[in-house]
Design an enzyme around this catalytic site. Structure first.
Site, PDB file in Angstrom:
ATOM      1  CE1 TYR A 140       6.562   3.508  19.652  1.00 48.39           C
ATOM      2  CE2 TYR A 140       4.174   3.339  19.575  1.00 48.39           C
ATOM      3  CZ  TYR A 140       5.360   3.746  19.004  1.00 48.39           C
ATOM      4  OH  TYR A 140       5.357   4.383  17.792  1.00 48.39           O
ATOM      5  CB  THR A 166       9.031   1.397  17.959  1.00 54.49           C
ATOM      6  OG1 THR A 166       8.252   0.555  17.111  1.00 54.49           O
ATOM      7  CG2 THR A 166       9.254   2.733  17.292  1.00 54.49           C
TER       8      THR A 166
HETATM    9  C1  FMN Z   1      -0.512   7.125  11.251  1.00 53.65           C
HETATM   10  C2  FMN Z   1       0.762   6.433  11.587  1.00 53.65           C
HETATM   11  C3  FMN Z   1       0.861   5.778  12.806  1.00 53.65           C
HETATM   12  C4  FMN Z   1       2.036   5.117  13.132  1.00 53.65           C
HETATM   13  N1  FMN Z   1       2.087   4.422  14.304  1.00 53.65           N
HETATM   14  C5  FMN Z   1       3.203   3.715  14.602  1.00 53.65           C
HETATM   15  C6  FMN Z   1       3.238   2.921  15.771  1.00 53.65           C
HETATM   16  O1  FMN Z   1       2.283   2.849  16.530  1.00 53.65           O
HETATM   17  N2  FMN Z   1       4.393   2.241  16.019  1.00 53.65           N
HETATM   18  C7  FMN Z   1       5.475   2.287  15.189  1.00 53.65           C
HETATM   19  O2  FMN Z   1       6.490   1.657  15.467  1.00 53.65           O
HETATM   20  N3  FMN Z   1       5.443   3.019  14.061  1.00 53.65           N
HETATM   21  C8  FMN Z   1       4.343   3.719  13.746  1.00 53.65           C
HETATM   22  N4  FMN Z   1       4.301   4.440  12.580  1.00 53.65           N
HETATM   23  C9  FMN Z   1       5.454   4.393  11.653  1.00 53.65           C
HETATM   24  C10 FMN Z   1       5.276   3.258  10.634  1.00 53.65           C
HETATM   25  O3  FMN Z   1       5.385   2.001  11.240  1.00 53.65           O
HETATM   26  C11 FMN Z   1       6.333   3.322   9.506  1.00 53.65           C
HETATM   27  O4  FMN Z   1       7.624   3.364  10.061  1.00 53.65           O
HETATM   28  C12 FMN Z   1       6.150   4.493   8.566  1.00 53.65           C
HETATM   29  O5  FMN Z   1       4.799   4.831   8.419  1.00 53.65           O
HETATM   30  C13 FMN Z   1       6.729   4.133   7.215  1.00 53.65           C
HETATM   31  O6  FMN Z   1       6.639   5.198   6.330  1.00 53.65           O
HETATM   32  P1  FMN Z   1       5.461   5.332   5.224  1.00 53.65           P
HETATM   33  O7  FMN Z   1       4.237   5.711   5.952  1.00 53.65           O
HETATM   34  O8  FMN Z   1       5.984   6.416   4.355  1.00 53.65           O
HETATM   35  O9  FMN Z   1       5.344   4.001   4.512  1.00 53.65           O
HETATM   36  C14 FMN Z   1       3.137   5.125  12.235  1.00 53.65           C
HETATM   37  C15 FMN Z   1       3.016   5.785  11.020  1.00 53.65           C
HETATM   38  C16 FMN Z   1       1.851   6.429  10.685  1.00 53.65           C
HETATM   39  C17 FMN Z   1       1.745   7.097   9.352  1.00 53.65           C
END
Ligand code: FMN
Length: 357
Positions: A140, A166
């Site tokens: 980020y 991202t």
């Molecule tokens: C608790 C949580 C924290 C997340 N933190 C980030 C993050 O720090 N950076 C990021 O690019 N995506 C983050 N994501 C998105 C995930 O990388 C991913 O795109 C998403 O969870 C995929 O969907 P799914 O949970 O249904 O498998 C986060 C998702 C969740 C559930």
């Protein structure tokens, strides 16, 4: 709250869906909601799961495909499965070992681990825990480009293989659950306390300027290291082409798990047109709502070269720490090992669009 599962308890878990209830019993309610939730009315969150299930298979028979090879490929290099761990913030909410446990489980399963900028342990500690395993750093833009540059340089010197930038978070999505619970973010271990503001109210617009990136910034950011850049959070063919033109090595078609702009199109519904537009110039990965090996087969048939799995692994971490995440990845492996011969495909590459309708 109850304790972590024993290996005997983990061994009888047969599907990823079972981990969610186990996690709910073991996590603080506000932390659980932070992980489980999406933005606004959670339309995209729900559809992210449902959309994969709308496809139906066209299995081929008598192909002789009994012995299967599940090896996948990311950034042109092999992985044990066509699966990588999605970047997910604040894993201390699930388990005291946090990202160290998830990373070790990924390494044991031979799948790449993506480390979030917003992690609970420093990026160097994860690198030291899995020195020989594939790991990527999710970036980020934090505060300003100078500080962000220091993160890129740290990731490069700690042996991270790629930057997963991202691009779908210029500002946090409007997350009702976190507003209602007054969720406070835990400490971000990669940030010095002066930059990190733990316990600040989550989701405020005051953080807006910290995250905004442009295509021009991307060129700058790419120049800071020799690491390949993956753009995570692409949902249109237009942006996929811009990503390819900008020199990205891969894109992740993603709604950020339904946590950003609610009512965005589901990954499963746009994947095919994005794959067609990109025409093999760069790898196209997919995530969001993948809950079984069958969902992953659908994603691969639609043209994804690999997938990221998110929440189910967070739940597995809460349920059983490293052993829990290992069990979840083993379930996906077993599901793929059964699905491929039934589909009539003996390798991941042999899964094709004609296997679906
Ligand atoms: C608790 C949580 C924290 C997340 N933190 C980030 C993050 O720090 N950076 C990021 O690019 N995506 C983050 N994501 C998105 C995930 O990388 C991913 O795109 C998403 O969870 C995929 O969907 P799914 O949970 O249904 O498998 C986060 C998702 C969740 C559930």
């Amino acid at each position: 709250m109850v304790g972590h599962l024993s290996s005997a308890d983990l061994a009888v878990i047969a599907s990823l869906g079972e981990f969610e209830d186990l996690a709910r019993d073991r996590m603080d309610p506000a932390g659980f909601d932070y992980v489980a939730g999406g933005s606004w009315g959670e339309v995209s969150l729900l559809e992210s799961v449902q959309a994969w299930r709308r496809y139906r298979f066209r299995p081929r028979v008598l192909t002789g495909a009994s012995k299967v090879d599940l090896q996948g490929r990311f950034l042109g290099r092999p992985a044990a499965l066509p699966i990588a761990v999605a970047p997910m913030a604040f894993q201390v909410l699930a388990h005291p070992d946090a990202e160290l446990a998830t990373a070790r489980a990924a390494a044991a399963a031979g799948v790449p681990f993506t480390m979030s900028t917003s992690s609970s342990v420093p990026l160097e500690a994860v690198a030291a825990a899995i020195p020989d395993a594939r790991r990527w750093f999710q970036l980020y833009n934090v505060r300003d480009l100078d500080f962000t540059r220091s993160l890129v340089e740290r990731a490069a010197s700690a042996g991270y293989e790629a930057l997963v930038v991202t691009v779908d978070l210029p500002v946090l999505g409007y997350r009702l659950r976190d507003r209602r619970s007054d969720f406070r973010t835990p400490r971000m271990a990669n940030l010095p306390p002066a930059i990190d503001r733990p316990s600040e109210r989550y989701g405020g617009l005051d953080r807006r300027s910290e995250f905004v990136l442009s295509w021009a910034d991307l060129a700058t950011l790419s120049s800071w290291s020799s690491l390949p850049v993956v753009l995570k959070g692409i949902l249109t063919a237009e942006d996929a082409l811009l990503a390819a033109d900008a020199g990205a090595a891969a894109i992740v078609v993603s709604t950020h798990g339904g946590r950003q702009l609610d009512r965005s199109v589901a990954t499963a519904d746009v994947l095919e047109e994005i794959v067609a537009a990109v025409g093999g110039r760069i790898e196209v990965w997919a995530d969001g709502g993948l809950r079984s090996g069958l969902d992953i087969v659908v994603a691969l048939a639609l043209g994804a070269t690999g997938v990221l799995v998110g929440r189910p692994l967070y739940w597995a971490l809460a349920a059983g720490g490293q052993a829990g995440v290992e069990r979840a990845l083993a379930i996906l492996r077993e599901e793929l090992a059964v699905a491929l011969p039934l589909l009539g495909a003996s390798t991941i590459d042999a899964i094709e669009r004609a296997h679906l309708r």
